[in-house]
Design a protein around this motif. Structure first.
Motif, short mmCIF file in Angstrom:
data_model
loop_
_atom_site.label_atom_id
_atom_site.label_comp_id
_atom_site.label_asym_id
_atom_site.label_seq_id
_atom_site.Cartn_x
_atom_site.Cartn_y
_atom_site.Cartn_z
N GLN A 133 29.65 7.93 -10.17
CA GLN A 133 30.44 7.36 -10.13
C GLN A 133 30.76 7.01 -9.06
O GLN A 133 30.67 8.04 -7.45
CB GLN A 133 31.59 7.37 -11.27
CG GLN A 133 31.41 7.74 -12.97
CD GLN A 133 32.60 7.64 -13.60
OE1 GLN A 133 33.22 8.68 -12.77
NE2 GLN A 133 31.89 7.23 -14.86
N THR A 134 31.63 5.68 -8.47
CA THR A 134 32.38 4.88 -7.87
C THR A 134 33.80 5.65 -7.07
O THR A 134 34.29 6.42 -8.21
CB THR A 134 31.96 4.14 -7.24
OG1 THR A 134 32.71 3.16 -8.21
CG2 THR A 134 30.70 3.62 -6.97
N PHE A 184 34.74 -2.59 -9.56
CA PHE A 184 35.22 -1.40 -10.23
C PHE A 184 34.24 -1.94 -11.56
O PHE A 184 33.52 -0.62 -12.54
CB PHE A 184 37.23 -1.34 -10.89
CG PHE A 184 37.21 -0.96 -11.89
CD1 PHE A 184 37.05 0.15 -11.94
CD2 PHE A 184 37.86 -1.30 -13.05
CE1 PHE A 184 37.50 1.17 -12.59
CE2 PHE A 184 37.98 -1.35 -14.60
CZ PHE A 184 38.00 0.85 -14.29
N PHE A 185 34.72 -3.12 -12.32
CA PHE A 185 33.89 -3.63 -13.93
C PHE A 185 32.39 -3.53 -13.79
O PHE A 185 32.23 -2.12 -14.77
CB PHE A 185 34.30 -4.84 -13.92
CG PHE A 185 33.74 -5.06 -15.32
CD1 PHE A 185 34.14 -4.82 -16.37
CD2 PHE A 185 32.77 -6.16 -15.21
CE1 PHE A 185 34.21 -4.70 -17.77
CE2 PHE A 185 32.75 -6.28 -16.71
CZ PHE A 185 32.99 -5.98 -17.63
N ILE A 186 31.45 -3.78 -12.40
CA ILE A 186 29.86 -2.86 -13.14
C ILE A 186 29.73 -1.53 -12.92
O ILE A 186 29.56 -1.31 -13.64
CB ILE A 186 29.31 -3.80 -12.37
CG1 ILE A 186 29.28 -5.96 -12.37
CG2 ILE A 186 28.06 -3.79 -12.04
CD1 ILE A 186 28.56 -6.73 -11.34
N PRO A 187 30.24 -1.72 -12.15
CA PRO A 187 30.04 0.19 -11.97
C PRO A 187 30.75 0.96 -13.35
O PRO A 187 30.00 1.74 -13.32
CB PRO A 187 30.87 0.62 -10.94
CG PRO A 187 30.63 -0.66 -9.76
CD PRO A 187 31.02 -1.53 -10.95
N LEU A 188 31.68 0.61 -13.66
CA LEU A 188 32.38 0.96 -15.06
C LEU A 188 31.22 1.07 -15.91
O LEU A 188 30.90 2.02 -16.51
CB LEU A 188 33.63 0.79 -15.17
CG LEU A 188 34.52 0.87 -16.11
CD1 LEU A 188 34.60 2.38 -16.04
CD2 LEU A 188 35.63 0.55 -16.71
N VAL A 189 30.92 -0.13 -16.08
CA VAL A 189 29.47 -0.24 -16.95
C VAL A 189 27.76 0.76 -16.68
O VAL A 189 28.20 0.84 -17.63
CB VAL A 189 29.67 -1.62 -17.62
CG1 VAL A 189 27.88 -1.73 -18.79
CG2 VAL A 189 30.82 -1.94 -18.06
N MET A 190 28.08 0.13 -16.05
CA MET A 190 26.47 0.77 -15.44
C MET A 190 26.36 1.99 -14.85
O MET A 190 25.35 2.95 -14.99
CB MET A 190 26.12 0.02 -14.23
CG MET A 190 25.36 -1.42 -13.81
SD MET A 190 24.46 -1.66 -15.65
CE MET A 190 24.75 -3.50 -15.73
N LEU A 191 27.39 2.69 -14.60
CA LEU A 191 27.66 4.37 -13.96
C LEU A 191 27.99 4.89 -15.10
O LEU A 191 29.40 5.06 -14.60
CB LEU A 191 27.97 4.35 -12.46
CG LEU A 191 27.21 3.36 -11.83
CD1 LEU A 191 27.78 4.14 -10.30
CD2 LEU A 191 25.41 3.44 -12.04
#
Length: 298
Positions: A246-247, A233-240
């Protein structure tokens, strides 16, 4: 007439007659206690899932009036429809499958190549390199997010799914390298020597000898890498930051505002989001069991 000879076996000591039934009884009681404890732990772990299912089919008014532990008076499916339409679930599902599948395959291949060099190639300073991989796997994502963010900005990969794939491939392969290098360190040298005598190169030894034998372990890594990346959750939240990249976990977080939370819709979304991972696990459950059993036999 020949006299009959009767051979009498020595009588068992009286203590054995008293100890053996008691031992069997104690072993039976211990097994039942372990079974009861296992069932209790399983039921405890199932409680959050049962609560999620109850609230997924409950209206917001009923949730506010009776709380999260009450049974729904009627089947409420608007939460499922609202989540499906608000987050464009098919798009998020495709994004999660692409990212998780790519990381699972690439992370396993990178782990195989690294472990082959460390476990079989016997690189100088092997123990230190394996320790570095283990240390990198223990680092929290919060400690990595700032350099990863600025690196993605500098390379033009920010808000691109490729950046998340590269990041998680490296993170997952750190664990895979540590695991496989330990397995390859105990690889039978006679098999490698026989392949070398037959004129096989290092690449032929890798893909013709090492890869087929370690295929069960690699299949376990693929399954674990897919599920671990799916839940990130954390890295996709920042990067996307774009909605179309988004995922599913990030889409679930977007349903919750600062002062308002639609609990039935969030539970419905969690239920839908959990189904693909469960289906994936059920499909590859036999592969996972075979991989773990093969590793135990070796």
């Amino acid at each position: 007439m020949a006299a009959g000879i009767v051979v009498l076996e020595p009588a068992a000591p009286p203590g054995d007659l008293m100890i053996r039934p008691r031992d069997r009884f104690h072993r039976g009681v211990a097994r039942w206690m372990v079974l009861a404890l296992t069932v209790l732990v399983a039921l405890t772990m199932m409680v959050p899932f049962v609560i999620m299912i109850l609230n997924a089919f409950k209206s917001p008014a009923e949730y506010s009036a009776h709380g999260p532990l009450s049974l729904p008076s009627k089947l409420y499916t608007d939460g499922l429809v609202n989540f499906w339409n608000r987050v464009n679930f098919p798009e998020k599902l495709v994004n999660s499958i692409v990212i998780s599948g790519a990381v699972a395959l690439l992370g396993t291949v990178v782990s195989l190549l690294n472990a082959y060099a460390l476990g079989i190639g016997r690189v100088r300073g092997r123990l230190w390199i394996v320790a570095i991989f283990l240390f990198a796997n223990m680092l929290p994502q919060e400690a990595l997010i700032y350099p990863l963010y600025y690196l993605a900005k500098a390379t033009g990969l920010y808000n691109n799914q490729l950046s998340v794939i590269i990041i998680f491939t490296v993170i997952q392969s750190a664990f895979g390298t540590y695991l496989l290098s330990s397995v390859f360190g105990t690889f039978p040298p006679s098999i490698l020597e026989a392949a070398a005598l037959d004129g096989a190169s290092r690449w032929q030894v890798l893909w013709g000898v090492v890869f087929p034998i370690s295929r069960p372990t690699l299949s376990v890594l693929v399954i674990f890498f897919f599920i671990w990346t799916w839940n990130e959750f954390f890295i996709p939240l920042v990067m996307l930051i774009d909605n179309r990249t988004q995922t599913i976990p990030v889409a679930l977080a977007s349903l919750q505002g600062d002062r308002l939370m639609d609990a039935p819709t969030i539970n419905a979304g969690s239920l839908i989001s959990l189904l693909p991972a469960i289906i994936f696990f059920l499909i590859f459950q036999r592969t996972l069991t075979r991989g773990i059993t093969a590793g135990a036999v070796k």
